[in-house]
Design a protein around this motif. Structure first.
Motif, PDB file in Angstrom:
ATOM      1  N   THR A 135       0.784  -1.338   0.149  1.00  0.00           N
ATOM      2  CA  THR A 135      -0.115  -0.080  -0.125  1.00  0.00           C
ATOM      3  C   THR A 135       0.954   1.153  -0.006  1.00  0.00           C
ATOM      4  O   THR A 135       0.436   2.265   0.509  1.00  0.00           O
ATOM      5  CB  THR A 135      -0.864  -0.184   1.055  1.00  0.00           C
ATOM      6  OG1 THR A 135      -0.211   0.093   2.551  1.00  0.00           O
ATOM      7  CG2 THR A 135      -1.836  -1.216   1.297  1.00  0.00           C
ATOM      8  N   ASP A 136       2.007   1.134  -0.530  1.00  0.00           N
ATOM      9  CA  ASP A 136       2.727   2.179  -0.346  1.00  0.00           C
ATOM     10  C   ASP A 136       3.093   2.828  -1.841  1.00  0.00           C
ATOM     11  O   ASP A 136       4.276   3.383  -2.338  1.00  0.00           O
ATOM     12  CB  ASP A 136       4.375   1.855  -0.076  1.00  0.00           C
ATOM     13  CG  ASP A 136       5.000   1.018  -0.742  1.00  0.00           C
ATOM     14  OD1 ASP A 136       4.216   0.278  -1.448  1.00  0.00           O
ATOM     15  OD2 ASP A 136       6.154   0.719  -0.656  1.00  0.00           O
ATOM     16  N   ALA A 137       2.063   2.908  -2.736  1.00  0.00           N
ATOM     17  CA  ALA A 137       1.993   3.327  -4.145  1.00  0.00           C
ATOM     18  C   ALA A 137       2.204   4.771  -3.885  1.00  0.00           C
ATOM     19  O   ALA A 137       1.645   5.562  -3.279  1.00  0.00           O
ATOM     20  CB  ALA A 137       1.092   2.929  -4.912  1.00  0.00           C
ATOM     21  N   ILE A 138       3.093   5.455  -5.039  1.00  0.00           N
ATOM     22  CA  ILE A 138       2.997   6.941  -4.921  1.00  0.00           C
ATOM     23  C   ILE A 138       2.152   7.431  -6.136  1.00  0.00           C
ATOM     24  O   ILE A 138       2.089   6.824  -7.270  1.00  0.00           O
ATOM     25  CB  ILE A 138       4.654   7.452  -5.408  1.00  0.00           C
ATOM     26  CG1 ILE A 138       5.279   6.862  -4.101  1.00  0.00           C
ATOM     27  CG2 ILE A 138       4.627   8.762  -5.554  1.00  0.00           C
ATOM     28  CD1 ILE A 138       6.840   7.091  -4.500  1.00  0.00           C
ATOM     29  N   GLY A 139       1.346   8.454  -5.883  1.00  0.00           N
ATOM     30  CA  GLY A 139       0.505   8.964  -6.864  1.00  0.00           C
ATOM     31  C   GLY A 139      -0.883   8.405  -6.438  1.00  0.00           C
ATOM     32  O   GLY A 139      -1.644   8.925  -7.546  1.00  0.00           O
ATOM     33  N   ILE A 140      -1.190   7.535  -5.627  1.00  0.00           N
ATOM     34  CA  ILE A 140      -2.313   6.637  -5.692  1.00  0.00           C
ATOM     35  C   ILE A 140      -3.556   7.811  -4.943  1.00  0.00           C
ATOM     36  O   ILE A 140      -4.864   7.957  -5.512  1.00  0.00           O
ATOM     37  CB  ILE A 140      -2.304   5.630  -4.800  1.00  0.00           C
ATOM     38  CG1 ILE A 140      -3.716   4.939  -4.794  1.00  0.00           C
ATOM     39  CG2 ILE A 140      -1.942   5.850  -3.197  1.00  0.00           C
ATOM     40  CD1 ILE A 140      -3.599   3.490  -4.214  1.00  0.00           C
ATOM     41  N   LYS A 141      -3.045   8.702  -4.206  1.00  0.00           N
ATOM     42  CA  LYS A 141      -4.040   9.742  -3.507  1.00  0.00           C
ATOM     43  C   LYS A 141      -4.250  10.807  -4.678  1.00  0.00           C
ATOM     44  O   LYS A 141      -5.684  11.027  -4.657  1.00  0.00           O
ATOM     45  CB  LYS A 141      -3.402  10.482  -2.529  1.00  0.00           C
ATOM     46  CG  LYS A 141      -4.299  11.604  -1.736  1.00  0.00           C
ATOM     47  CD  LYS A 141      -3.489  12.269  -0.715  1.00  0.00           C
ATOM     48  CE  LYS A 141      -4.322  13.544  -0.018  1.00  0.00           C
ATOM     49  NZ  LYS A 141      -4.721  14.474  -0.989  1.00  0.00           N
ATOM     50  N   GLU A 142      -3.664  11.000  -5.521  1.00  0.00           N
ATOM     51  CA  GLU A 142      -4.287  12.101  -6.630  1.00  0.00           C
ATOM     52  C   GLU A 142      -5.034  11.319  -7.607  1.00  0.00           C
ATOM     53  O   GLU A 142      -6.193  12.062  -8.126  1.00  0.00           O
ATOM     54  CB  GLU A 142      -2.805  12.658  -7.338  1.00  0.00           C
ATOM     55  CG  GLU A 142      -2.081  13.645  -6.438  1.00  0.00           C
ATOM     56  CD  GLU A 142      -1.252  13.085  -5.300  1.00  0.00           C
ATOM     57  OE1 GLU A 142      -0.587  13.551  -4.559  1.00  0.00           O
ATOM     58  OE2 GLU A 142      -1.057  11.723  -5.447  1.00  0.00           O
ATOM     59  N   LEU A 143      -4.953  10.250  -7.881  1.00  0.00           N
ATOM     60  CA  LEU A 143      -5.577   9.300  -8.780  1.00  0.00           C
ATOM     61  C   LEU A 143      -7.038   9.075  -8.106  1.00  0.00           C
ATOM     62  O   LEU A 143      -7.974   9.389  -8.942  1.00  0.00           O
ATOM     63  CB  LEU A 143      -4.850   7.890  -8.893  1.00  0.00           C
ATOM     64  CG  LEU A 143      -5.664   7.028 -10.026  1.00  0.00           C
ATOM     65  CD1 LEU A 143      -6.235   7.631 -11.148  1.00  0.00           C
ATOM     66  CD2 LEU A 143      -4.927   5.661 -10.249  1.00  0.00           C
TER      67      LEU A 143
END
Length: 552
Positions: A222-230
């Motif tokens: 669950t440490d993906a980068i950019g998931i919040k913006e998506l």
């Protein structure tokens, strides 16, 4: 009297033998004397000479070495603490907690995730695009132009569908280049949102260096980068839609990371993703049929559809016999499925030739070098020389680079005198396939809007880009051999076969060429003769033994 025949005896005089022994003893005495003067004669490891004082920026180099040593010691200490905490948390043998946990585990049922099933109402890409409200176009951030397809963008405008560009694998691209690509897309396609993204570290290839995943440590799912913006962008679309949950179709070329993106959103590896070191070629894409997946995040339900990679129109009518075109080479390099450096003819390439995936038609040097030369022609010569430590070469002559690479890597033809350019091309293609060819591209020239105040990047972009590393930091921590800059190419304009469905066909055994058949027949004939000679020799030996026994 002159010598009549060649001398057959190796006998020497006593004087010559003593002279040779004297030379040998003298050389050994000299070696022992030099060994006594060597301060490192007691150690097997050579002494580090250190950094000379005449080297410029010596203090900066020493500071970097000390910082790297400190970081390694800190990581080692953290791993030791994690191991210690894990051992303390385990219940002791014979304690009551252990039996309580066993009782609880025996009574409580563990909920397993429901299996993912195919939807018969979505048999192909066209149905998935028609059902979806938003198209999530996944492309490689290192070379977005190659992954773009103008036909899909025009189709989204015709069908009045929302489309989002997701620049996956952004951790392999320098931060300043990512910022340029964001500005380029904001200026050329202002109506399409662009989001840099990196999948969770659990779905990153282990052997490929990544900026955000320390060596030997798996950070999680669950440490993906950019998931919040998506998710914010998709939630905005959900608020505008009152008919129900938003359906998102994840589209793109093969191996762009579509399944890994959905796995990162799910927080679990539910979908099968392509492995870099895979050698199987059972299909042109890992996802055979569109796969619907439902994701619930922060009280919002989103329906995702994982789609197969694009199959372009007209691949059935392509004439691939002795006709390697630019499109064939481009498809083979970009999609890069299987060991492309080992597929040297049509029988080994199999179904790939039918789908314009691998233009490997003959076993000659020309076919392999065509793929390698496409990479070399796009690469910056200075970056190639630094990365592979090869001699200088003319950019207009990729063959000279392959020759220099063969000398550096030790690829030689039979005899050891002539460099093997084909072996060097295979090595280059293997580096490309395994992710050991670090590259990036700059966006093409564009005209920025000149009227009114307009900013191509926002504060949220700067905050997201701060999670990625610059080129200097990437070369320092991950790619010590240096990054390679590629020249951008024009986006793809071929139409996509939206109703294409992958089929499996059993390959019949191909007839062997006459030359190979003749050579195999000759080898079998030689084996039969050798076997007959051995049998006859054994019979003669037995007869000799019997006669000898009778004489005695």
């Amino acid at each position: 009297m002159p010598r009549i025949r060649k001398r057959t005896s190796r006998r020497q005089t006593t004087r010559e033998r003593s002279r040779f022994h004297h030379k040998i003893n003298e050389s050994r005495r000299k070696e022992r004397k030099l060994a006594k003067k060597n301060p490192q004669w007691k150690s097997r490891h050579p002494k580090d000479p250190g950094i000379p004082s005449s080297l410029p920026f010596k203090d900066q180099v020493l500071a970097e070495v000390a910082e790297e040593s400190r970081r390694n010691q800190e990581e080692k200490r953290l791993r030791k603490l994690q191991k210690k905490d894990a051992s303390h948390n385990e219940p002791e043998e014979g304690s009551g907690d252990e039996y309580e946990e066993r009782d609880i585990s025996s009574t409580v049922e563990i909920e397993e995730p429901e299996p993912l099933l195919y939807d018969p109402s979505i048999p192909h890409l066209a149905a998935a695009l028609e059902k979806a409200d938003v198209w999530l176009y996944v492309m490689d951030a290192r070379d977005p132009s190659v992954h773009r397809n103008l036909y899909i963008e025009r189709l989204a405008i015709e069908k009045a569908k929302k489309i989002i560009f997701l620049m996956n694998k952004a951790d392999l691209c320098p931060r300043e280049v990512l910022q340029k690509w964001l500005s380029y897309f904001r200026a050329t396609t202002p109506s399409i949102p662009v989001i840099p993204f990196r999948v969770s570290s659990s779905y990153l290839p282990i052997h490929v260096p990544h900026a955000s995943a320390p060596k030997g440590i798996r950070l999680g799912q669950t440490d993906a980068i950019g998931i919040k913006e998506l998710l914010d962008r998709l939630n905005t679309q959900t608020a505008a839609t009152s008919s129900g949950p938003v359906t998102v179709a994840v589209i793109g070329l093969s191996n762009s990371g579509k399944s890994s993106v959905i796995n990162s959103l799910l927080g679990a590896g539910r979908l099968e993703a392509y492995e870099v070191n895979s050698t199987k070629l059972s299909s042109m894409t890992t996802t055979i049929l569109p796969q619907p997946v439902q994701i619930k995040r922060d009280g919002v339900t989103l329906n995702f559809i994982d789609t197969p990679g694009f199959a372009f129109q007209g691949f059935e009518t392509l004439v691939l016999r002795n006709n390697v075109t630019f499109q064939h080479v481009r498809d083979s390099i970009v999609r890069c499925r299987g060991q492309i450096e080992k597929m040297v003819n049509a029988h080994q390439a199999g179904w790939c030739l039918r789908y314009s995936m691998a233009p490997l038609l003959t076993a000659k040097l020309g076919t392999i070098s065509v793929l390698a030369k496409w990479i070399i022609s796009r690469s910056n010569p200075q970056d190639l020389i630094v990365h592979y430590n090869t001699p200088a070469f003319m950019h207009s002559s990729p063959s000279s680079f392959l020759t220099g690479l063969a000398r550096v890597t030790g690829h030689r033809k039979k005899g050891g005198a002539v460099p093997d350019a084909a072996g060097a091309a295979r090595s280059l293609l293997c580096d490309w396939r395994m992710g050991k060819f670090p590259y990036y591209t700059h966006p093409p020239a564009y005209s920025a809007p000149s009227s009114g105040p307009f900013s191509l990047t926002t504060e949220s972009d700067d905050q997201l880009l701060s999670s990625f590393l610059t080129r200097e930091e990437l070369e320092k921590h991950n790619f010590r051999a240096g990054l390679i800059r590629l020249d951008p190419v024009a986006p793809e304009e071929r139409s996509v076969n939206l109703e294409f469905v992958q089929t499996f066909e059993t390959r019949e055994p191909q007839p062997r060429p006459a030359k190979i058949a003749r050579s195999l027949a000759g080898r079998k004939r030689v084996r039969r003769r050798l076997k007959a000679a051995r049998t006859m020799n054994m019979k003669m030996t037995k007869t000799t033994k019997i006669l000898t026994n009778l004489q005695h």
